[in-house]
Design a protein around this motif. Structure first.
Motif, PDB file in Angstrom:
ATOM      1  N   TYR A 101       0.814  -1.228   0.000  1.00  0.00           N
ATOM      2  CA  TYR A 101       0.000   0.000   0.000  1.00  0.00           C
ATOM      3  C   TYR A 101       0.844   1.272   0.000  1.00  0.00           C
ATOM      4  O   TYR A 101       0.314   2.368   0.130  1.00  0.00           O
ATOM      5  CB  TYR A 101      -1.022  -0.062   1.143  1.00  0.00           C
ATOM      6  N   PRO A 111      -7.760  -0.887   6.151  1.00  0.00           N
ATOM      7  CA  PRO A 111      -6.534  -0.188   6.554  1.00  0.00           C
ATOM      8  C   PRO A 111      -6.371  -0.277   8.072  1.00  0.00           C
ATOM      9  O   PRO A 111      -7.334  -0.214   8.814  1.00  0.00           O
ATOM     10  CB  PRO A 111      -6.778   1.248   6.105  1.00  0.00           C
ATOM     11  N   THR A 115       0.540   0.299   9.606  1.00  0.00           N
ATOM     12  CA  THR A 115       0.777   0.146   8.173  1.00  0.00           C
ATOM     13  C   THR A 115       2.270   0.202   7.877  1.00  0.00           C
ATOM     14  O   THR A 115       2.686   0.614   6.819  1.00  0.00           O
ATOM     15  CB  THR A 115       0.064   1.253   7.376  1.00  0.00           C
TER      16      THR A 115
END
Lengths: 285, 285
Positions: A101, A111, A115
């Protein structure tokens, strides 16, 4: 034979933290060669990926338990999630670690706050207008694929292969999401090509006028007929010495070409245009 | 829009343990309808999956850093593993949780001690002879796909999409592994059809005699030509009003059909036969 060097999740997690502390932030590349032609090529190639992914999902029957939260036990046990949703969440987390991503072409369905990526920064081109890049219809794609389209591309039945089924769904969802969210790039390319055509409607925040500017029925018709053709070509049983011709029945193909035609006409194309409109509405912010 | 109900890894892990303590063992189904015809159908359908997966991998360039252990940092950091190997290990762990490897058709590249599944037991058919079912050539498939075949199906280059690249590799590896390890089912079907043809060679543990019994050059030639044809049909650029014909150059296709012909002729078919031989050698144990 394969597992010679065991890796443990806890170990990975600690190293992940270390990596995020020591690693630098990704440097975003400058805008490169986004053109109407590059956009057209991308969308045409994505059609193949979408048709392949649908055919591969249709290899398995419906496998309803994979979508039924009660299958995994009491609602409290897994937050009332289905096997497919748990599977996609966990798989996306692994793909996020590997940097998926970081490329703005890719958008996750779930999400996470975490991350972080293990991979060193890669200088992906930054083609989008920052204020408009966040247009996101993942929730709608998720819901309408699972509830609306999946029953039309699969046969009734249950063969217990829920993990391969969920993996095949994720490939379909990722391909559809990439195509629909590419509407941001389509809109950017069109805007750069002729900003004067759009500025008035954007300033007036006129959705209908923008939709009209983005609609070319002849082109849309050609795309729908081409994906129907791809469903026939890629979904036929190839045998030596002959290829299927256009006279085949729906049952001659692994996914009904008419369903693929409607998937694009009723859903993928309108959704992509909706993304384009939402993007353009923010293009002057 | 999508993430309404957060799930945490620790939470999942605890529930996983709980599930394994409370859940029963999977009951294996009795032998069902394994026939020479069902085996032939399975192998033919798998050809499509393999060709699709190669075409989807070829969408990305080589992306060499994903295979280079030094890319992620010092050798000690991730046990000297490459991004692709870490990615496959973690993804297989998620797929194991969802029950993928409960079906004996599926074999992981990195089996773990923790092979617990979240899903309730499913009664997969048990077609294989227990003493012979464990034949496993995963290590060879992993090595020869990455070192030998991958460079032939990808173009030079690096676009930074290492996670989609690794995901595409995993789909290729899983399809190839399923096909090659299906040699166990092929051998079982052939043995059931005519045990008297094999018993003498099995008792003598005569590999060469078994290989001879399993070799039908005409059939193998037809399979090789069919997968070459599939690479042409599925790898062409479909446009309205015309389809590619056989006179195309390698560059007209997304993966070179001649490479797919050799992939089967030089590797997939010989490996499947090796699995058949190893299975039959243990068929009377």
């Amino acid at each position: 034979m394969a597992p010679r060097r065991p890796v443990f999740s806890v170990c990975w997690f600690l190293l992940l933290l270390l990596s995020s502390v020591c690693g630098g932030r990704r440097l975003r590349g400058e805008s490169t060669a986004l053109t109407l032609e590059s956009v057209r090529k991308f969308l045409t190639r994505e059609e193949d990926s979408i048709v392949f992914s649908l055919i591969e999902r249709a290899k398995y029957p419906r496998n309803a338990p994979a979508y039924d939260p009660s299958y995994l036990g009491s609602p409290a046990k897994f937050h009332g999630l289905s096997l497919v949703e748990l599977f996609v969440r966990e798989t996306e987390a692994v793909q996020a670690k590997a940097g998926r991503y970081e490329n703005p072409v890719e958008i996750p369905f779930f999400p996470r706050h975490m991350t972080l990526t293990l991979a060193p920064p890669y200088d992906f081109p930054n083609e989008l207008h920052a204020a408009a890049a966040a247009v996101n219809v993942s929730g709608t794609i998720w819901r309408e694929y699972l509830d609306g389209w999946l029953p039309q591309i699969t046969s009734q039945g249950d063969d217990g292969n829920y993990a391969p089924t969920a993996a095949a769904d994720l490939v379909c969802l990722q391909a559809l999401s990439r195509r629909i969210h590419y509407g941001r790039y389509v809109a950017e390319a069109k805007y750069r090509d002729a900003p004067q055509d759009y500025n008035t409607a954007i300033r007036a925040q006129d959705r209908d006028a923008l939709m009209k500017l983005l609609t070319f029925e002849g082109q849309e018709d050609a795309v729908k007929r081409r994906v129907e053709e791809k469903a026939k070509v890629f979904g036929q049983d190839v045998t030596l010495g002959k290829r299927a011709d256009d006279g085949g029945n729906a049952t001659d193909y692994k996914v009904d070409p008419v369903v693929v035609y409607r998937l694009y006409g009723d859903w993928v194309i309108p959704m992509t245009k909706m993304v384009q409109v939402e993007y353009l509405l923010r293009r002057l912010d």
